[in-house]
Design a protein around this motif. Structure first.
Motif, PDB file in Angstrom:
ATOM      1  N   GLY A 199       9.601   1.408  -5.500  1.00 46.87           N
ATOM      2  CA  GLY A 199       9.104   0.227  -6.198  1.00 46.87           C
ATOM      3  C   GLY A 199       7.595   0.192  -6.288  1.00 46.87           C
ATOM      4  O   GLY A 199       7.021  -0.276  -7.286  1.00 46.87           O
ATOM      5  N   LEU A 200       6.919   0.704  -5.257  1.00 49.94           N
ATOM      6  CA  LEU A 200       5.450   0.770  -5.323  1.00 49.94           C
ATOM      7  C   LEU A 200       5.012   1.652  -6.488  1.00 49.94           C
ATOM      8  O   LEU A 200       4.044   1.347  -7.191  1.00 49.94           O
ATOM      9  N   LYS A 201       5.739   2.743  -6.679  1.00 40.86           N
ATOM     10  CA  LYS A 201       5.391   3.651  -7.777  1.00 40.86           C
ATOM     11  C   LYS A 201       5.691   3.012  -9.134  1.00 40.86           C
ATOM     12  O   LYS A 201       4.921   3.162 -10.095  1.00 40.86           O
ATOM     13  N   LEU A 202       6.805   2.282  -9.224  1.00 40.92           N
ATOM     14  CA  LEU A 202       7.140   1.596 -10.464  1.00 40.92           C
ATOM     15  C   LEU A 202       6.115   0.496 -10.752  1.00 40.92           C
ATOM     16  O   LEU A 202       5.677   0.337 -11.900  1.00 40.92           O
ATOM     17  N   LEU A 203       5.712  -0.243  -9.747  1.00 42.40           N
ATOM     18  CA  LEU A 203       4.676  -1.264  -9.931  1.00 42.40           C
ATOM     19  C   LEU A 203       3.366  -0.625 -10.392  1.00 42.40           C
ATOM     20  O   LEU A 203       2.670  -1.174 -11.264  1.00 42.40           O
ATOM     21  N   TYR A 204       3.031   0.518  -9.821  1.00 45.02           N
ATOM     22  CA  TYR A 204       1.794   1.217 -10.198  1.00 45.02           C
ATOM     23  C   TYR A 204       1.829   1.634 -11.667  1.00 45.02           C
ATOM     24  O   TYR A 204       0.852   1.432 -12.401  1.00 45.02           O
ATOM     25  N   ILE A 223      -0.487   5.743  -2.984  1.00 46.81           N
ATOM     26  CA  ILE A 223      -0.760   4.420  -3.557  1.00 46.81           C
ATOM     27  C   ILE A 223      -1.195   3.464  -2.451  1.00 46.81           C
ATOM     28  O   ILE A 223      -2.167   2.721  -2.591  1.00 46.81           O
ATOM     29  N   MET A 224      -0.479   3.507  -1.324  1.00 54.19           N
ATOM     30  CA  MET A 224      -0.830   2.646  -0.195  1.00 54.19           C
ATOM     31  C   MET A 224      -2.205   2.999   0.361  1.00 54.19           C
ATOM     32  O   MET A 224      -3.017   2.112   0.637  1.00 54.19           O
ATOM     33  N   ARG A 225      -2.471   4.284   0.498  1.00 54.00           N
ATOM     34  CA  ARG A 225      -3.753   4.702   1.062  1.00 54.00           C
ATOM     35  C   ARG A 225      -4.907   4.243   0.186  1.00 54.00           C
ATOM     36  O   ARG A 225      -5.895   3.672   0.679  1.00 54.00           O
ATOM     37  N   ARG A 226      -4.791   4.503  -1.129  1.00 50.69           N
ATOM     38  CA  ARG A 226      -5.872   4.109  -2.035  1.00 50.69           C
ATOM     39  C   ARG A 226      -6.039   2.600  -2.065  1.00 50.69           C
ATOM     40  O   ARG A 226      -7.168   2.085  -2.124  1.00 50.69           O
ATOM     41  N   GLY A 227      -4.924   1.885  -2.038  1.00 50.33           N
ATOM     42  CA  GLY A 227      -4.990   0.428  -2.082  1.00 50.33           C
ATOM     43  C   GLY A 227      -5.627  -0.156  -0.844  1.00 50.33           C
ATOM     44  O   GLY A 227      -6.510  -1.031  -0.924  1.00 50.33           O
ATOM     45  N   LEU A 228      -5.219   0.321   0.328  1.00 53.82           N
ATOM     46  CA  LEU A 228      -5.771  -0.194   1.576  1.00 53.82           C
ATOM     47  C   LEU A 228      -7.235   0.182   1.748  1.00 53.82           C
ATOM     48  O   LEU A 228      -8.019  -0.576   2.332  1.00 53.82           O
ATOM     49  N   ALA A 229      -7.616   1.362   1.235  1.00 49.82           N
ATOM     50  CA  ALA A 229      -9.012   1.797   1.317  1.00 49.82           C
ATOM     51  C   ALA A 229      -9.873   1.196   0.210  1.00 49.82           C
ATOM     52  O   ALA A 229     -11.080   1.426   0.173  1.00 49.82           O
ATOM     53  N   GLU A 231      -9.938   2.003  -2.840  1.00 48.93           N
ATOM     54  CA  GLU A 231     -10.467   3.075  -3.688  1.00 48.93           C
ATOM     55  C   GLU A 231      -9.970   2.951  -5.123  1.00 48.93           C
ATOM     56  O   GLU A 231     -10.520   3.599  -6.026  1.00 48.93           O
ATOM     57  N   CYS A 232      -8.923   2.170  -5.320  1.00 48.23           N
ATOM     58  CA  CYS A 232      -8.302   2.055  -6.647  1.00 48.23           C
ATOM     59  C   CYS A 232      -7.883   0.606  -6.848  1.00 48.23           C
ATOM     60  O   CYS A 232      -7.051   0.085  -6.091  1.00 48.23           O
ATOM     61  N   ALA A 233      -8.447  -0.046  -7.864  1.00 51.84           N
ATOM     62  CA  ALA A 233      -8.161  -1.462  -8.106  1.00 51.84           C
ATOM     63  C   ALA A 233      -6.693  -1.694  -8.425  1.00 51.84           C
ATOM     64  O   ALA A 233      -6.098  -2.685  -7.980  1.00 51.84           O
ATOM     65  N   ILE A 234      -6.105  -0.773  -9.201  1.00 58.69           N
ATOM     66  CA  ILE A 234      -4.697  -0.955  -9.555  1.00 58.69           C
ATOM     67  C   ILE A 234      -3.804  -0.762  -8.336  1.00 58.69           C
ATOM     68  O   ILE A 234      -2.840  -1.518  -8.134  1.00 58.69           O
ATOM     69  N   CYS A 235      -4.118   0.221  -7.494  1.00 59.67           N
ATOM     70  CA  CYS A 235      -3.321   0.431  -6.275  1.00 59.67           C
ATOM     71  C   CYS A 235      -3.399  -0.798  -5.375  1.00 59.67           C
ATOM     72  O   CYS A 235      -2.395  -1.182  -4.751  1.00 59.67           O
ATOM     73  N   ARG A 236      -4.577  -1.388  -5.297  1.00 62.62           N
ATOM     74  CA  ARG A 236      -4.717  -2.593  -4.478  1.00 62.62           C
ATOM     75  C   ARG A 236      -3.919  -3.751  -5.076  1.00 62.62           C
ATOM     76  O   ARG A 236      -3.303  -4.545  -4.354  1.00 62.62           O
ATOM     77  N   GLU A 237      -3.907  -3.836  -6.392  1.00 58.77           N
ATOM     78  CA  GLU A 237      -3.118  -4.872  -7.054  1.00 58.77           C
ATOM     79  C   GLU A 237      -1.627  -4.625  -6.843  1.00 58.77           C
ATOM     80  O   GLU A 237      -0.844  -5.573  -6.717  1.00 58.77           O
ATOM     81  N   VAL A 238      -1.225  -3.360  -6.789  1.00 61.93           N
ATOM     82  CA  VAL A 238       0.171  -3.025  -6.494  1.00 61.93           C
ATOM     83  C   VAL A 238       0.574  -3.620  -5.151  1.00 61.93           C
ATOM     84  O   VAL A 238       1.625  -4.256  -5.011  1.00 61.93           O
ATOM     85  N   LEU A 239      -0.269  -3.412  -4.139  1.00 61.06           N
ATOM     86  CA  LEU A 239       0.042  -3.904  -2.803  1.00 61.06           C
ATOM     87  C   LEU A 239       0.074  -5.432  -2.775  1.00 61.06           C
ATOM     88  O   LEU A 239       0.945  -6.034  -2.145  1.00 61.06           O
ATOM     89  N   SER A 240      -0.878  -6.060  -3.463  1.00 60.64           N
ATOM     90  CA  SER A 240      -0.897  -7.526  -3.525  1.00 60.64           C
ATOM     91  C   SER A 240       0.353  -8.055  -4.210  1.00 60.64           C
ATOM     92  O   SER A 240       0.978  -9.023  -3.737  1.00 60.64           O
TER      93      SER A 240
END
Length: 322
Positions: A199-204, A223-229, A231-240
Motif C-alpha cells: 500500500g505504501l508503494k501504491l500511495l507513492y 519509501i519509508m527511509r526517504r520519508g522519515l529522512a 529526503e522526498c516530499a512525496i514519500c513523506r506525504e505517503v507516510l502522513s
C-alpha cells in the motif's frame, strides 16, 4: 501443557519460530525468509535443524502452535500473500506431533494483548482503557490484519477476522482521488491495498501521479527511509497519508466493536515509524467522527513494540485449548 513446544508466526514475508521451554520462556527465536523455502514443512525442517533449536530441545517437541497470515477454515490452508499451501493434519503427522494448533495470526496477536506491559507498548493520544472490555487490533505489514478480543467470564475470545479486505472508504477529496487512481489497477480497492507494505508503494504512485511527478521505482522500505529522512516530499506525504488512513480504519473498528479496552496497532510498519507516527494526524483522524468524536476521545490507542507478540498469543491459545 507439554514442554518444550514449538511456536511459529508465519507472515507473507517471514516465518518466525521459537521453542517455548517453560511457561512464558522462549528460546531459539529464528526468523526465516518464506521465499527461501518451497513449503512450510521445508521451513520447519530447517528450523528444527538449527543448532539453537536443537539445544532448546527441538527433538522433544510434541505439540506446536502456528499463527499464520491467512484465514484458517478446515484442514487445508492456502496463504493469501504467499504461495505456501499445506494440510494441517499432514504437517502434524510428518513431524509426529500429538497436537498442532493453526490459527489466524491476528487471532494469536489479539490473545497476546492482555499480557502486554508498558515496556511492550506505548499510548498515542488520550483515553483510558476499561478493564475486561472489548479490545480492537489493527496491524499493517505485508497485509492488513484486523481482530478483536472479547472478554468472557473466564478469559478471552479472539475474533477470526479478515477486516483488512473491507472496502477502502475515503474521507476527503484527496483520498477520493487516490481511490480513483487505485481503481485503474484493481476492481476492488480494499483497505489492505493502501494500508500495507504494498500500500505504501501504491500511495507513492498515486500521489506522484496526482502531483504530475515521475515516480521512482522504489520499494516500501526505501519509501519509508526517504520519508522519515525528509529526503522526498512525496514519500513523506505517503507516510502522513498512511497514518491518517490508519486512524480512520482504527476508529471504524472502535465504533464497530465498542472497544472500550482500547485499539492496539501492531504489524511491521508502524513501530518502524517511531516518533513520526506519534506526531502524525493518526489520533486526530481517529477522533474525527462527527457526533461520535466525544465517544472516541475516551478510547485509548496503543502501538505494540514487543517484537514477537504472536508467540505470546499462540502460547495462550495452546494453554486455553489444553
Amino acid at each position: 501443557m507439554t514442554y518444550p513446544q514449538l511456536l511459529a508466526d508465519i507472515g507473507g514475508t517471514n516465518a518466525r519460530f521459537a521453542i517455548e521451554t517453560a511457561p512464558g520462556k522462549l528460546d531459539a527465536i529464528v526468523v526465516l525468509p518464506c521465499a527461501e523455502y518451497p513449503t512450510l514443512s521445508d521451513a520447519m525442517r530447517a528450523y528444527f535443524a538449527n543448532q539453537a533449536a536443537i539445544n532448546a530441545g527441538a527433538a522433544n517437541v510434541l505439540q506446536a502452535g502456528i499463527a499464520i497470515a491467512n484465514p484458517v477454515h478446515g484442514d487445508v490452508v492456502q496463504m493469501t500473500n504467499h504461495h505456501w499451501k499445506f494440510s494441517i493434519s499432514a504437517v502434524q503427522a510428518e513431524f509426529k506431533l500429538t497436537r498442532l494448533l493453526v490459527v489466524n495470526d491476528f487471532k494469536a496477536l489479539a490473545m497476546a494483548l492482555p499480557f502486554l506491559d508498558d515496556t511492550q507498548k506505548y499510548q498515542v493520544g488520550v483515553g483510558e482503557h476499561h478493564k475486561n472490555a472489548v479490545i480492537g487490533l489493527l496491524g499493517a505489514g505485508t497485509g492488513l490484519g484486523v481482530s478483536g478480543l472479547i472478554p468472557t467470564g473466564n478469559g478471552w475470545v479472539a475474533l477470526d477476522s479478515e477486516g483488512g479486505h473491507t472496502t477502502f472508504s475515503p474521507t476527503n477529496q484527496r483520498e477520493m482521488d487516490i481511490l480513483q487512481f487505485a481503481l485503474t489497477e484493481y476492481k476492488h480497492v480494499s483497505s489492505e491495498r493502501l494500508m500495507s507494505g504494498a500500500g505504501l508503494k501504491l500511495l507513492y504512485r498515486a500521489l506522484s501521479y496526482l502531483q504530475h511527478t515521475a515516480a521512482d521505482d522504489i520499494d516500501p522500505p526505501e519509501i519509508m527511509r526517504r520519508g522519515l529522512a525528509n529526503e522526498c516530499a512525496i514519500c513523506r506525504e505517503v507516510l502522513s497519508t498512511f497514518c491518517e488512513l490508519l486512524g480512520t480504519m482504527a476508529s471504524n473498528l472502535a465504533i464497530t466493536l465498542g472497544t472500550k479496552g482500547g485499539v492496539y496497532i501492531g504489524g511491521g510498519i508502524v513501530p518502524r515509524l517511531g516518533e513520526f507516527f506519534s506526531q502524525s494526524n493518526f489520533r486526530q483522524r481517529f477522533e474525527q467522527k462527527g457526533r461520535f468524536a466525544g465517544y472516541l476521545q475516551q478510547i485509548p490507542t496503543f502501538v505494540i513494540t514487543e517484537p514477537y507478540p504472536a508467540f505470546i498469543g499462540i502460547s495462550a491459545l495452546l494453554n486455553q485449548a489444553d
